[in-house]
Every structure is written in structure tokens, then in C-alpha cells.
Write a protein that holds these residues in place. Structure first.
Motif, PDB file in Angstrom:
ATOM      1  N   LEU A 194       0.863  -1.177   0.000  1.00  0.00           N
ATOM      2  CA  LEU A 194       0.000   0.000   0.000  1.00  0.00           C
ATOM      3  C   LEU A 194       0.902   1.230   0.000  1.00  0.00           C
ATOM      4  CD1 LEU A 194      -2.623  -1.104   2.687  1.00  0.00           C
ATOM      5  CD2 LEU A 194      -2.844  -1.223   0.197  1.00  0.00           C
ATOM      6  N   LEU A 195       0.796   2.039  -1.033  1.00  0.00           N
ATOM      7  CA  LEU A 195       1.648   3.212  -1.173  1.00  0.00           C
ATOM      8  C   LEU A 195       0.792   4.468  -1.055  1.00  0.00           C
ATOM      9  CD1 LEU A 195       4.454   4.330  -1.724  1.00  0.00           C
ATOM     10  CD2 LEU A 195       3.916   4.239  -4.186  1.00  0.00           C
ATOM     11  N   GLU A 196       1.057   5.257  -0.009  1.00  0.00           N
ATOM     12  CA  GLU A 196       0.299   6.477   0.235  1.00  0.00           C
ATOM     13  C   GLU A 196       1.025   7.686  -0.345  1.00  0.00           C
ATOM     14  OE1 GLU A 196      -0.242   4.456   4.515  1.00  0.00           O
ATOM     15  OE2 GLU A 196       1.534   4.944   3.322  1.00  0.00           O
ATOM     16  N   SER A 197       0.253   8.725  -0.627  1.00  0.00           N
ATOM     17  CA  SER A 197       0.803  10.004  -1.046  1.00  0.00           C
ATOM     18  C   SER A 197      -0.177  11.100  -0.673  1.00  0.00           C
ATOM     19  CB  SER A 197       1.065  10.015  -2.555  1.00  0.00           C
ATOM     20  OG  SER A 197      -0.141   9.829  -3.269  1.00  0.00           O
ATOM     21  N   GLY A 198       0.344  12.330  -0.608  1.00  0.00           N
ATOM     22  CA  GLY A 198      -0.544  13.468  -0.445  1.00  0.00           C
ATOM     23  C   GLY A 198      -0.511  14.161   0.899  1.00  0.00           C
ATOM     24  N   GLY A 199       0.261  13.679   1.840  1.00  0.00           N
ATOM     25  CA  GLY A 199       0.329  14.366   3.125  1.00  0.00           C
ATOM     26  C   GLY A 199       1.068  15.681   3.007  1.00  0.00           C
ATOM     27  N   GLY A 200       1.110  16.422   4.108  1.00  0.00           N
ATOM     28  CA  GLY A 200       1.834  17.681   4.098  1.00  0.00           C
ATOM     29  C   GLY A 200       1.403  18.592   5.217  1.00  0.00           C
ATOM     30  N   LEU A 201       1.792  19.861   5.085  1.00  0.00           N
ATOM     31  CA  LEU A 201       1.496  20.891   6.070  1.00  0.00           C
ATOM     32  C   LEU A 201       0.434  21.824   5.513  1.00  0.00           C
ATOM     33  CD1 LEU A 201       2.144  22.510   8.684  1.00  0.00           C
ATOM     34  CD2 LEU A 201       3.943  23.655   7.372  1.00  0.00           C
ATOM     35  N   VAL A 202      -0.589  22.095   6.302  1.00  0.00           N
ATOM     36  CA  VAL A 202      -1.666  22.976   5.862  1.00  0.00           C
ATOM     37  C   VAL A 202      -2.157  23.796   7.054  1.00  0.00           C
ATOM     38  CG1 VAL A 202      -3.462  21.245   6.274  1.00  0.00           C
ATOM     39  CG2 VAL A 202      -3.834  23.029   4.548  1.00  0.00           C
ATOM     40  N   GLN A 203      -2.670  24.955   6.780  1.00  0.00           N
ATOM     41  CA  GLN A 203      -3.235  25.778   7.850  1.00  0.00           C
ATOM     42  C   GLN A 203      -4.633  25.294   8.211  1.00  0.00           C
ATOM     43  OE1 GLN A 203      -3.035  29.874   6.508  1.00  0.00           O
ATOM     44  NE2 GLN A 203      -1.074  30.171   7.542  1.00  0.00           N
ATOM     45  N   ALA A 204      -5.033  25.585   9.438  1.00  0.00           N
ATOM     46  CA  ALA A 204      -6.376  25.228   9.880  1.00  0.00           C
ATOM     47  C   ALA A 204      -7.413  25.821   8.916  1.00  0.00           C
ATOM     48  CB  ALA A 204      -6.621  25.727  11.293  1.00  0.00           C
ATOM     49  N   GLY A 205      -8.400  25.003   8.594  1.00  0.00           N
ATOM     50  CA  GLY A 205      -9.416  25.401   7.640  1.00  0.00           C
ATOM     51  C   GLY A 205      -9.109  24.999   6.211  1.00  0.00           C
ATOM     52  N   GLY A 206      -7.886  24.543   5.985  1.00  0.00           N
ATOM     53  CA  GLY A 206      -7.472  24.150   4.646  1.00  0.00           C
ATOM     54  C   GLY A 206      -7.871  22.728   4.298  1.00  0.00           C
ATOM     55  N   SER A 207      -7.384  22.287   3.143  1.00  0.00           N
ATOM     56  CA  SER A 207      -7.745  20.975   2.622  1.00  0.00           C
ATOM     57  C   SER A 207      -6.506  20.211   2.163  1.00  0.00           C
ATOM     58  CB  SER A 207      -8.704  21.118   1.432  1.00  0.00           C
ATOM     59  OG  SER A 207      -9.901  21.759   1.815  1.00  0.00           O
ATOM     60  N   LEU A 208      -6.604  18.899   2.229  1.00  0.00           N
ATOM     61  CA  LEU A 208      -5.592  18.007   1.694  1.00  0.00           C
ATOM     62  C   LEU A 208      -6.296  16.780   1.137  1.00  0.00           C
ATOM     63  CD1 LEU A 208      -2.700  17.885   4.340  1.00  0.00           C
ATOM     64  CD2 LEU A 208      -2.550  18.798   2.011  1.00  0.00           C
ATOM     65  N   ARG A 209      -5.645  16.144   0.167  1.00  0.00           N
ATOM     66  CA  ARG A 209      -6.168  14.903  -0.391  1.00  0.00           C
ATOM     67  C   ARG A 209      -5.092  13.833  -0.288  1.00  0.00           C
ATOM     68  NH1 ARG A 209     -10.227  13.327  -4.005  1.00  0.00           N
ATOM     69  NH2 ARG A 209      -9.715  11.493  -5.283  1.00  0.00           N
ATOM     70  N   LEU A 210      -5.447  12.728   0.355  1.00  0.00           N
ATOM     71  CA  LEU A 210      -4.553  11.583   0.466  1.00  0.00           C
ATOM     72  C   LEU A 210      -4.974  10.525  -0.547  1.00  0.00           C
ATOM     73  CD1 LEU A 210      -4.374  11.144   4.356  1.00  0.00           C
ATOM     74  CD2 LEU A 210      -3.004  12.634   2.885  1.00  0.00           C
ATOM     75  N   SER A 211      -3.983   9.856  -1.100  1.00  0.00           N
ATOM     76  CA  SER A 211      -4.260   8.773  -2.045  1.00  0.00           C
ATOM     77  C   SER A 211      -3.427   7.554  -1.690  1.00  0.00           C
ATOM     78  CB  SER A 211      -3.940   9.212  -3.476  1.00  0.00           C
ATOM     79  OG  SER A 211      -4.775  10.267  -3.882  1.00  0.00           O
ATOM     80  N   CYS A 212      -3.932   6.391  -2.051  1.00  0.00           N
ATOM     81  CA  CYS A 212      -3.246   5.135  -1.760  1.00  0.00           C
ATOM     82  C   CYS A 212      -3.539   4.146  -2.877  1.00  0.00           C
ATOM     83  CB  CYS A 212      -3.736   4.583  -0.426  1.00  0.00           C
ATOM     84  SG  CYS A 212      -3.185   2.917  -0.026  1.00  0.00           S
ATOM     85  N   VAL A 213      -2.513   3.451  -3.315  1.00  0.00           N
ATOM     86  CA  VAL A 213      -2.692   2.418  -4.343  1.00  0.00           C
ATOM     87  C   VAL A 213      -2.210   1.086  -3.789  1.00  0.00           C
ATOM     88  CG1 VAL A 213      -0.485   3.014  -5.409  1.00  0.00           C
ATOM     89  CG2 VAL A 213      -2.185   1.727  -6.713  1.00  0.00           C
ATOM     90  N   ALA A 214      -2.997   0.068  -4.002  1.00  0.00           N
ATOM     91  CA  ALA A 214      -2.659  -1.284  -3.563  1.00  0.00           C
ATOM     92  C   ALA A 214      -2.105  -2.087  -4.734  1.00  0.00           C
ATOM     93  CB  ALA A 214      -3.890  -1.981  -3.004  1.00  0.00           C
ATOM     94  N   SER A 215      -1.012  -2.798  -4.488  1.00  0.00           N
ATOM     95  CA  SER A 215      -0.427  -3.651  -5.506  1.00  0.00           C
ATOM     96  C   SER A 215       0.049  -4.948  -4.867  1.00  0.00           C
ATOM     97  CB  SER A 215       0.726  -2.936  -6.214  1.00  0.00           C
ATOM     98  OG  SER A 215       1.755  -2.633  -5.285  1.00  0.00           O
ATOM     99  N   GLY A 216       0.194  -5.972  -5.694  1.00  0.00           N
ATOM    100  CA  GLY A 216       0.668  -7.249  -5.190  1.00  0.00           C
ATOM    101  C   GLY A 216      -0.165  -8.401  -5.701  1.00  0.00           C
TER     102      GLY A 216
END
Length: 120
Positions: free
Chosen positions: A4-26
């Protein structure tokens, strides 16, 4: 067996938005359900949201109406759209999936985690 490979984290100010994604392989027949958990320093890991292959989703109360989970059954991906982020959402977020392996065994797998930091 399942990565499972995740991406999309980071630093954001309160009230902001982020999108996390994950792909499964195997080597698996299916991954169902898929979801996201998080763990903040000093806290236990908390299940944030899950989604089945039919699209049925569940959320922990603290993120309802702010987070939206979605998945692509063909690409074996799961995403978490996080809006109106709060400092208390700060945590390492882990992708999780229950896989039906080609051996016939069903097991739960976790990604390495991606850091989400919400500043006040």
C-alpha cells in the motif's frame, strides 16, 4: 504480498484541505474494504474512514461532514479528501486494506504512513 503506497500528506493551515491517495499492488484477488487510519503522538491508532467495493462508507464521528473517502475498484486505489482541517487532525495517516490473497487467505495490510500537519 500486498503493498500500500500512500501520497498526499503535508502541512496545511487550519481550515485548509488536503487529499490523500493510496494504491494497492501485489498478489491478491481483491481488497475490500479499504480505508484510512491515523495516529497522533501519544495516542492509539484510530480508524478514520472505510469504504467497501460497493461504495458503502463509514467515518469516525470527529471527521463526519469534513472528510470524504472514495475508491476506484479497477485501479485498487482509495482516496481521502480532507476539508476544514483542524489542528487535532494532525497525525500520521495510514492506508489500510483487507486483501483476499491468491492463497485464499484474508489479511489486513497497512501502508507506511504519511504525515498530515495542521497548523493553527
Amino acid at each position: 504480498q500486498v503493498q500500500l503506497l500512500e501520497s498526499g500528506g503535508g502541512l496545511v493551515q487550519a481550515g485548509g484541505s488536503l487529499r490523500l491517495s493510496c494504491v494497492a499492488s501485489g498478489r491478491f484477488f481483491s481488497v475490500n474494504p479499504m480505508g484510512w487510519s491515523r495516529q497522533a503522538p501519544g495516542n492509539e491508532r484510530e480508524l478514520v474512514a472505510t469504504i467497501t467495493s460497493s461504495g458503502r462508507s463509514n467515518y469516525t464521528d470527529s471527521v463526519k461532514d469534513r472528510f470524504t473517502i472514495s475508491r476506484d475498484n479497477v485501479k485498487n486505489t482509495v482516496s481521502l479528501e480532507m476539508n476544514s482541517l483542524k489542528p487535532e487532525d494532525t497525525a500520521v495517516y495510514y492506508c489500510t486494506a483487507q486483501a483476499l490473497l491468491r492463497s485464499g487467505v484474508r489479511r489486513t495490510f497497512w501502508g507506511q504512513g504519511t504525515q498530515v500537519t495542521v497548523s493553527s
